[in-house]
Design a protein around this motif. Sequence first.
Motif, PDB file in Angstrom:
ATOM      1  N   ALA A 557      -8.924   3.640 -16.021  1.00 47.89           N
ATOM      2  CA  ALA A 557      -9.891   3.335 -15.346  1.00 47.89           C
ATOM      3  C   ALA A 557      -9.492   2.742 -13.955  1.00 47.89           C
ATOM      4  N   TRP A 558      -8.551   1.494 -14.157  1.00 46.69           N
ATOM      5  CA  TRP A 558      -7.961   1.293 -12.851  1.00 46.69           C
ATOM      6  C   TRP A 558      -7.218   2.300 -11.886  1.00 46.69           C
ATOM      7  N   ALA A 559      -6.605   3.311 -12.617  1.00 44.48           N
ATOM      8  CA  ALA A 559      -6.069   4.413 -11.636  1.00 44.48           C
ATOM      9  C   ALA A 559      -6.999   5.156 -10.892  1.00 44.48           C
ATOM     10  N   LEU A 560      -8.287   5.523 -11.690  1.00 44.96           N
ATOM     11  CA  LEU A 560      -9.244   6.148 -10.884  1.00 44.96           C
ATOM     12  C   LEU A 560     -10.020   5.278 -10.127  1.00 44.96           C
ATOM     13  N   TRP A 561     -10.055   4.202 -10.325  1.00 46.22           N
ATOM     14  CA  TRP A 561     -10.696   3.090  -9.354  1.00 46.22           C
ATOM     15  C   TRP A 561      -9.891   3.112  -8.100  1.00 46.22           C
ATOM     16  N   CYS A 562      -8.357   2.981  -8.036  1.00 46.33           N
ATOM     17  CA  CYS A 562      -7.522   2.951  -6.978  1.00 46.33           C
ATOM     18  C   CYS A 562      -7.763   4.436  -6.225  1.00 46.33           C
ATOM     19  N   ALA A 563      -8.002   5.262  -6.918  1.00 46.63           N
ATOM     20  CA  ALA A 563      -8.319   6.681  -6.129  1.00 46.63           C
ATOM     21  C   ALA A 563      -9.541   6.642  -5.672  1.00 46.63           C
ATOM     22  N   LEU A 564     -10.566   6.117  -5.946  1.00 48.94           N
ATOM     23  CA  LEU A 564     -11.816   6.283  -5.438  1.00 48.94           C
ATOM     24  C   LEU A 564     -12.051   5.368  -4.107  1.00 48.94           C
ATOM     25  N   ARG A 622     -22.479   1.249  -3.270  1.00 47.57           N
ATOM     26  CA  ARG A 622     -21.793   1.969  -4.136  1.00 47.57           C
ATOM     27  C   ARG A 622     -20.173   2.151  -3.780  1.00 47.57           C
ATOM     28  N   LEU A 623     -19.322   2.272  -4.699  1.00 47.43           N
ATOM     29  CA  LEU A 623     -17.940   2.335  -4.310  1.00 47.43           C
ATOM     30  C   LEU A 623     -17.575   3.804  -3.743  1.00 47.43           C
ATOM     31  N   THR A 624     -18.188   4.458  -3.849  1.00 48.93           N
ATOM     32  CA  THR A 624     -18.017   5.904  -3.269  1.00 48.93           C
ATOM     33  C   THR A 624     -18.564   6.277  -1.824  1.00 48.93           C
ATOM     34  N   ASP A 625     -19.270   5.244  -1.370  1.00 45.66           N
ATOM     35  CA  ASP A 625     -19.841   5.218  -0.116  1.00 45.66           C
ATOM     36  C   ASP A 625     -19.102   5.566   0.813  1.00 45.66           C
ATOM     37  N   ARG A 626     -19.247   6.480   1.724  1.00 46.08           N
ATOM     38  CA  ARG A 626     -18.164   6.608   2.947  1.00 46.08           C
ATOM     39  C   ARG A 626     -18.345   5.644   4.065  1.00 46.08           C
ATOM     40  N   GLU A 627     -19.625   5.531   4.528  1.00 45.23           N
ATOM     41  CA  GLU A 627     -20.004   4.763   5.459  1.00 45.23           C
ATOM     42  C   GLU A 627     -19.429   3.219   5.502  1.00 45.23           C
ATOM     43  N   GLY A 628     -18.985   2.900   6.565  1.00 42.23           N
ATOM     44  CA  GLY A 628     -18.555   1.524   6.517  1.00 42.23           C
ATOM     45  C   GLY A 628     -19.611   0.510   6.739  1.00 42.23           C
ATOM     46  N   CYS A 629     -19.629  -0.705   6.178  1.00 45.34           N
ATOM     47  CA  CYS A 629     -20.429  -1.802   6.320  1.00 45.34           C
ATOM     48  C   CYS A 629     -20.100  -2.793   7.459  1.00 45.34           C
ATOM     49  N   PRO A 630     -21.107  -2.939   8.553  1.00 45.44           N
ATOM     50  CA  PRO A 630     -20.605  -3.798   9.450  1.00 45.44           C
ATOM     51  C   PRO A 630     -20.088  -5.200   9.365  1.00 45.44           C
TER      52      PRO A 630
END
Length: 635
Positions: A557-564, A622-630
């Motif tokens: 779980a932690w390894a996949l979290w790091c990757a995402l 979401r963790l997978t969101d690519r857009e940055g938050c201001p």
Amino acid sequence: MPLTRPAPVRRGAGASAGLDTVSRVCLLLTLVASAAVTWYTLGRPADRQRLTALTSGRGTPVPGLVLDLLGAGTSFVGRLVLTLAALVAVAVAGVLVARSVPSDAPVLAPAAPVAAGAVLIGAELRGSAVDAVLGVGCLALVLTELLATGQGRGRGGGVALGCAMTVQPALVLFVVLLWCTRARRRALIAIAVTVGLEAVAWAVRPGGTVQYWQHLADRVEYLGNQSALGVLSRLGLHGLPLLSAWLVVALAVGVLALRRGTAFAADGQRLLSAGLVGCAAVVVTPVALPADLGWLLLAATGRVGRRPEDRALWPIVAASAALLPSHAFNPGIEPVTGFLLLNAPALTLVVTAAVLPFRRRADPLWRRRRTAGPTPRHPWGRPYLPLLPARLRPVSRPNLLLELLLIQVGYGSYTRIRNAAPDRVAFAVEHARETYRLEQALHLDVERAVNTWALRHDWLMDAVQHYYKIMHFAVVLGVLAWLYVRHPPRYRTARTVLFATTGLALLGFWGLPLAPPRLTPGLGLWDGPENSPDSAPLGAFTALTNQYAAMPSLHIAWALWCALAVVTTTRSPWVRIPAVLYPMVTLLVVLAGANHWLLDAVGGVLVLAAGCLVQYLLTGRRLTDREGCPAEPGR
């Protein structure tokens, strides 16, 4: 700083209208929990002996005499009387604090009764329940004097404080506070009440007062004593040097706390004023027990720091020092942290009373609020989502010390809860056999092949063991540090997902004890010829001792979290390719070392998905969101 007459105090929101519905519910639940824990802890043999000693005149003369007159010498009556006293103290303290919180901090009102109950329950579980009831009772009496009696106009002013001083003489500092704030009549009444009650107790039981001071002298070197005298004695001071150093510290802290307390009382911050003087009283008293640390929670209402993100640090530090045992946030760096954390409450008390630069209401930074982060979407189009209000969804960089404290306390709590899960070996082994049979039916039983292949090469198994022990923590901490420094908006989202994932994994550890392949008899799987991966090279920080909590696999779980977290934050292929390979290598490692089943890895993926869902519902991000938050404007 001159001692001036206090200005009229602006009452907190709800002071005249009483408690709101949420506060009443919190108070009711707190009283139920306090009654249950108090009744249970008072039944312990040590507390029965303490109650017997108290009612027979050995120590604490006035409370002992009162309890004896009430017939508390018997076990049942004593437990009943003290339980009722605990409930009254929690109710009084909770209501008074809830009705006196600043009008711009209404969220503190429901927390007030919970905090009062937490002080009582924590003190009872960590020490003597009898002393805990007396300590919280003194807190309630002083608050009654300061918050309910009025500015020298209420009848009976000084009586409550006088009663409190018969239990804790160091509370005489509040007499000085009343004198400095021109409530001199109440100060004189408090002294007269104390002298009168002590005289009556001495006349009835002449030996009780002597035994009280002897009892205090015997408990000065008590390991949990968080007064200045206790800390100095643990430094090796004895005799005249000890008394001299104690008097110097007590005088300095007392004077500074009284000056600051008077100033903040004039500024309208009555809870902070009471907290500062109460912290000083705990420092100067000969023996300070866990219940005496409740003054820190009152001082937590003060504001420290320039940025709004920094304000939460002080309340959390104060609550941690008052309510948590020192080992809960011990990173295991000896011998420095051992001494500092053992005396952390005492050091926090001194800093609170004499050093911390609390802000005044006229300070422009007092009302500066944290800019809320944008909500990119309503989850699933539901207008009531996300669940958190905008002000609790920031995207700016949080306070570093606060994050380190939360990570250490959170991981320490996780470790203890995980290790507290019962080692149901028979059930764990049976569940492991069932898991293996299920994998065979699904043609997923790859553990034997991978483990056999790794055991053929000693260098490979040695690398697997070191990877299993070190990379699991090093990579996660590295990703957190990278996000914090380079991508603060992404850090908050990723950190919350990680915390939620780890917390949800505890449900699996408790609900489904599962032995790893290497601890399942008859399968012929093992972790190498030497150096079990269960050893902890990084000390207490990595010492997870419950070997039968394999489902779900937090390594995966932690390894996949790091990757995402990395892949969705950067576009550099030199960073994204290793990030994608990391969970794959980790899966190979846990299978090669026979530390997890393949289905454990599936469980790790599912619990990470659940953690992402929690974050999405709370913040709409979401963790997978690519857009940055201001970033927060104007920071």
